[in-house]
Write a protein that holds these residues in place. Sequence first.
Motif, PDB file in Angstrom:
ATOM      1  N   VAL A 104      29.883  34.658  21.165  1.00 41.69           N
ATOM      2  CA  VAL A 104      29.196  35.773  20.514  1.00 41.69           C
ATOM      3  C   VAL A 104      30.190  36.898  20.195  1.00 41.69           C
ATOM      4  N   ARG A 105      31.123  37.126  21.118  1.00 39.25           N
ATOM      5  CA  ARG A 105      32.070  38.237  20.928  1.00 39.25           C
ATOM      6  C   ARG A 105      33.326  37.824  20.171  1.00 39.25           C
ATOM      7  N   GLY A 106      33.429  36.542  19.797  1.00 36.72           N
ATOM      8  CA  GLY A 106      34.598  36.085  19.058  1.00 36.72           C
ATOM      9  C   GLY A 106      35.865  36.063  19.887  1.00 36.72           C
ATOM     10  N   VAL A 107      35.704  35.806  21.188  1.00 32.36           N
ATOM     11  CA  VAL A 107      36.851  35.746  22.101  1.00 32.36           C
ATOM     12  C   VAL A 107      37.166  34.269  22.345  1.00 32.36           C
ATOM     13  N   ASP A 108      38.450  33.908  22.477  1.00 32.72           N
ATOM     14  CA  ASP A 108      38.776  32.485  22.612  1.00 32.72           C
ATOM     15  C   ASP A 108      38.359  31.938  23.976  1.00 32.72           C
ATOM     16  N   ALA A 109      38.115  30.623  24.014  1.00 33.18           N
ATOM     17  CA  ALA A 109      37.541  29.981  25.202  1.00 33.18           C
ATOM     18  C   ALA A 109      38.469  30.069  26.413  1.00 33.18           C
ATOM     19  N   GLY A 110      39.776  30.183  26.170  1.00 29.28           N
ATOM     20  CA  GLY A 110      40.730  30.296  27.274  1.00 29.28           C
ATOM     21  C   GLY A 110      40.467  31.530  28.131  1.00 29.28           C
ATOM     22  N   SER A 111      39.916  32.564  27.506  1.00 26.05           N
ATOM     23  CA  SER A 111      39.610  33.792  28.245  1.00 26.05           C
ATOM     24  C   SER A 111      38.562  33.549  29.313  1.00 26.05           C
ATOM     25  N   VAL A 112      37.687  32.570  29.064  1.00 29.14           N
ATOM     26  CA  VAL A 112      36.626  32.273  30.034  1.00 29.14           C
ATOM     27  C   VAL A 112      37.249  31.821  31.345  1.00 29.14           C
ATOM     28  N   GLU A 113      38.206  30.890  31.272  1.00 30.51           N
ATOM     29  CA  GLU A 113      38.835  30.378  32.494  1.00 30.51           C
ATOM     30  C   GLU A 113      39.642  31.473  33.184  1.00 30.51           C
ATOM     31  N   ARG A 114      40.352  32.275  32.395  1.00 32.30           N
ATOM     32  CA  ARG A 114      41.141  33.355  32.981  1.00 32.30           C
ATOM     33  C   ARG A 114      40.236  34.340  33.723  1.00 32.30           C
ATOM     34  N   SER A 115      39.134  34.713  33.070  1.00 25.65           N
ATOM     35  CA  SER A 115      38.215  35.682  33.679  1.00 25.65           C
ATOM     36  C   SER A 115      37.566  35.124  34.940  1.00 25.65           C
ATOM     37  N   LEU A 116      37.177  33.844  34.888  1.00 20.85           N
ATOM     38  CA  LEU A 116      36.572  33.215  36.072  1.00 20.85           C
ATOM     39  C   LEU A 116      37.556  33.228  37.237  1.00 20.85           C
ATOM     40  N   GLY A 117      38.822  32.981  36.929  1.00 21.17           N
ATOM     41  CA  GLY A 117      39.849  33.019  37.962  1.00 21.17           C
ATOM     42  C   GLY A 117      40.024  34.421  38.522  1.00 21.17           C
ATOM     43  N   GLN A 118      40.024  35.426  37.640  1.00 21.60           N
ATOM     44  CA  GLN A 118      40.226  36.808  38.080  1.00 21.60           C
ATOM     45  C   GLN A 118      39.144  37.249  39.060  1.00 21.60           C
ATOM     46  N   VAL A 119      37.907  36.790  38.845  1.00 23.97           N
ATOM     47  CA  VAL A 119      36.811  37.227  39.727  1.00 23.97           C
ATOM     48  C   VAL A 119      36.522  36.212  40.835  1.00 23.97           C
ATOM     49  N   VAL A 120      37.432  35.247  40.978  1.00 28.57           N
ATOM     50  CA  VAL A 120      37.358  34.248  42.060  1.00 28.57           C
ATOM     51  C   VAL A 120      36.029  33.480  42.028  1.00 28.57           C
ATOM     52  N   LEU A 121      35.687  32.978  40.829  1.00 25.92           N
ATOM     53  CA  LEU A 121      34.456  32.194  40.691  1.00 25.92           C
ATOM     54  C   LEU A 121      34.706  30.790  40.146  1.00 25.92           C
ATOM     55  N   LEU A 122      35.983  30.389  40.049  1.00 25.12           N
ATOM     56  CA  LEU A 122      36.259  29.074  39.447  1.00 25.12           C
ATOM     57  C   LEU A 122      35.569  27.944  40.212  1.00 25.12           C
ATOM     58  N   ASP A 123      35.534  28.056  41.551  1.00 23.23           N
ATOM     59  CA  ASP A 123      34.958  26.964  42.344  1.00 23.23           C
ATOM     60  C   ASP A 123      33.437  26.901  42.238  1.00 23.23           C
TER      61      ASP A 123
END
Length: 232
Positions: A104-123
């Motif tokens: 929706v915001r036109g941000v690339d999908a790689g940002s999703v993984e980076r952000s999930l990692g930053q907030v410690v939610l990848l697992d």
Amino acid sequence: VADDPAVTLYGVTKTFGGRHAVRGVDLQVHRGSVYGLVGPNGAGKTTLLRMMCGLVEPTSGRVEVGGRPVSARRTPAGLGALIETPGFVPHLTGRENLRHLARVRGVDAGSVERSLGQVVLLDRADDRYRTYSLGMKQRLGVAAALLSEPAVLVLDEPSNGLVPTGVEEMTALIGQLGRANVTVVVSSHALADVEECCTHVGIVLGGRLVADGSLADILGPARVRLRASPHG
Ligand code: ATP
């Protein structure tokens, strides 16, 4: 210039129907600092944050983010915010929710993984949002605010309602973002909830900034010596 303020308020006042929510606030948040805006409910914290985000227009005074004036109804460039929880879909996973927002915001999908990692939610990224604790929901909200890699992150009471471990996780996350050079402005009604992660604190009472300075200035040197420094 390293000392350039990331966020500056010049004599900012906001009234609603003639009542003051914010009165003549001058405030500077320097790049790389974690600034805690602390005060009781109704003190004017949310209104201050909303003005930084271009969601509310000051009645008088002006607001700058990254040296540029904030115009009403427009998120300033380089700013990400968690003021209200984004409309996450309960039956989608954390990752699916963020991917949707990224599209929706036109941000690339790689940002999703980076952000999930930053907030410690990848697992837990493949678990449904509705199974998340409130603390995890709040962290996903922070991840959403981080999608565009903002230089300035504004968080409105992210620890509100969390159990003590949730508050600790949020505090650790904010401290980590500060160390990663994100400028953070975070509000709280409890100084204790933010003092571990903040480098600077502003106290808001009745719409006024009644005290403002480094954590050491606000807490007093003796108390600061007793605790471990959050930034090494
Ligand atoms: P809280 O933690 O309860 O959100 P706060 O410190 O963030 O408190 P604000 O939400 O900024 O405080 O509110 C400051 C004052 O402005 C309050 O008296 C509130 O009722 C009033 N106010 C805020 N937004 C509006 C609005 N849109 N219309 C009318 N009054 C408002």
